[in-house]
Design a protein around this motif. Sequence first.
Motif, PDB file in Angstrom:
ATOM      1  N   ASN A   1       0.828  -1.213   0.000  1.00 21.26           N
ATOM      2  CA  ASN A   1       0.000   0.000   0.000  1.00 21.26           C
ATOM      3  C   ASN A   1       0.858   1.257   0.000  1.00 21.26           C
ATOM      4  O   ASN A   1       0.577   2.216  -0.721  1.00 21.26           O
TER       5      ASN A   1
ATOM      6  N   ALA B   1      -9.732  -8.606   1.423  1.00 26.32           N
ATOM      7  CA  ALA B   1     -10.235  -7.320   1.911  1.00 26.32           C
ATOM      8  C   ALA B   1     -11.760  -7.234   1.816  1.00 26.32           C
ATOM      9  O   ALA B   1     -12.406  -6.745   2.752  1.00 26.32           O
TER      10      ALA B   1
ATOM     11  N   THR C   1      -4.402  -7.924  -1.014  1.00 21.99           N
ATOM     12  CA  THR C   1      -4.880  -8.958  -0.089  1.00 21.99           C
ATOM     13  C   THR C   1      -5.388 -10.189  -0.827  1.00 21.99           C
ATOM     14  O   THR C   1      -5.866 -11.134  -0.185  1.00 21.99           O
TER      15      THR C   1
ATOM     16  N   ARG D   1      -5.107   2.501  -5.836  1.00 21.64           N
ATOM     17  CA  ARG D   1      -5.704   2.924  -7.101  1.00 21.64           C
ATOM     18  C   ARG D   1      -4.713   3.755  -7.903  1.00 21.64           C
ATOM     19  O   ARG D   1      -4.028   4.619  -7.372  1.00 21.64           O
TER      20      ARG D   1
ATOM     21  N   THR E   1      -7.345  -0.660 -10.212  1.00 23.50           N
ATOM     22  CA  THR E   1      -7.337  -0.938  -8.783  1.00 23.50           C
ATOM     23  C   THR E   1      -6.532  -2.201  -8.503  1.00 23.50           C
ATOM     24  O   THR E   1      -6.704  -3.222  -9.179  1.00 23.50           O
ATOM     25  N   PHE E   2      -5.661  -2.131  -7.512  1.00 21.50           N
ATOM     26  CA  PHE E   2      -4.850  -3.276  -7.111  1.00 21.50           C
ATOM     27  C   PHE E   2      -5.246  -3.690  -5.692  1.00 21.50           C
ATOM     28  O   PHE E   2      -5.364  -2.847  -4.805  1.00 21.50           O
ATOM     29  N   ASP E   3      -5.446  -4.990  -5.517  1.00 20.05           N
ATOM     30  CA  ASP E   3      -5.815  -5.519  -4.200  1.00 20.05           C
ATOM     31  C   ASP E   3      -4.709  -6.466  -3.710  1.00 20.05           C
ATOM     32  O   ASP E   3      -4.663  -7.631  -4.107  1.00 20.05           O
TER      33      ASP E   3
ATOM     34  N   SER F   1     -16.435   4.535  -2.816  1.00 23.08           N
ATOM     35  CA  SER F   1     -15.157   5.076  -3.292  1.00 23.08           C
ATOM     36  C   SER F   1     -15.134   6.587  -3.416  1.00 23.08           C
ATOM     37  O   SER F   1     -14.067   7.207  -3.388  1.00 23.08           O
TER      38      SER F   1
ATOM     39  N   LYS G   1      -6.864  -1.028  -0.674  1.00 24.27           N
ATOM     40  CA  LYS G   1      -6.631  -1.072  -2.116  1.00 24.27           C
ATOM     41  C   LYS G   1      -5.730   0.081  -2.555  1.00 24.27           C
ATOM     42  O   LYS G   1      -5.664   1.119  -1.909  1.00 24.27           O
TER      43      LYS G   1
ATOM     44  N   ASP H   1     -12.659   1.155  -0.753  1.00 26.73           N
ATOM     45  CA  ASP H   1     -11.245   1.143  -1.122  1.00 26.73           C
ATOM     46  C   ASP H   1     -10.351   0.599  -0.008  1.00 26.73           C
ATOM     47  O   ASP H   1      -9.147   0.818  -0.028  1.00 26.73           O
TER      48      ASP H   1
END
Length: 206
Positions: free
Chosen positions: A142, A187, A183, A174, A179-181, A204, A172, A169
């Motif tokens: 993050n 999440a 987890t 952005r 968007t990248f997660d 968001s 996450k 979010d």
Amino acid sequence: NSIDDRKKDDQFSVKLANKIPLFNKLNKGSERAYSGFLNNIRFNLFEQGVKELENAGIKYEDNPKMFKALASTVNNITGRGKSADGITGKFLNFIFFSPKMITSRVLLLHDLMRTDIPFDSPSRKMAAKSLLGTAVYIGLFNLLGTILSNASDDDDKDRKPNFNPVATDFLKVRSKQTTFDPTAGYAPLIRTAARIATEKSINSSG
């Protein structure tokens, strides 16, 4: 057969790949390699924990609970959590992506906080190390992801990681419309539980 299924890692709910000529052999070989790799990790982790117990003078005959706790933690660390068998298990595997992995993440917390084994037990140390490693990874992803995103996006230089569990979010990163997660999909599970518990939500846009 249901007992054998529970001993395996999560399986594809649709067996179509195994019906394709030539590809079916490749698919089965890949599955064996994946399971073999994880089983080797499990064996090494369990062996490490057993040596620690034996060095502390603890034998299975005297305290089987410690060894069973170790085996449970090793399975949970490597994503093989407890799951239902029979039709229920197949239904969960169809609805959720990797239900054994999901339950293993929850059970790791139990391995960390259980009170029926000594505080300095190998299983608790392994659970703590795994959870701490996951938290550090998500935090670093993050932080670095947000820094890189802000550096490349002139429209929003003040974007910050969102650690509010009821927010869309949550955890996450952005970058413009992407968007990248970090987890790997966990999440949303935490967010859903937090929203149910607090009866609040944040989208968001705030």
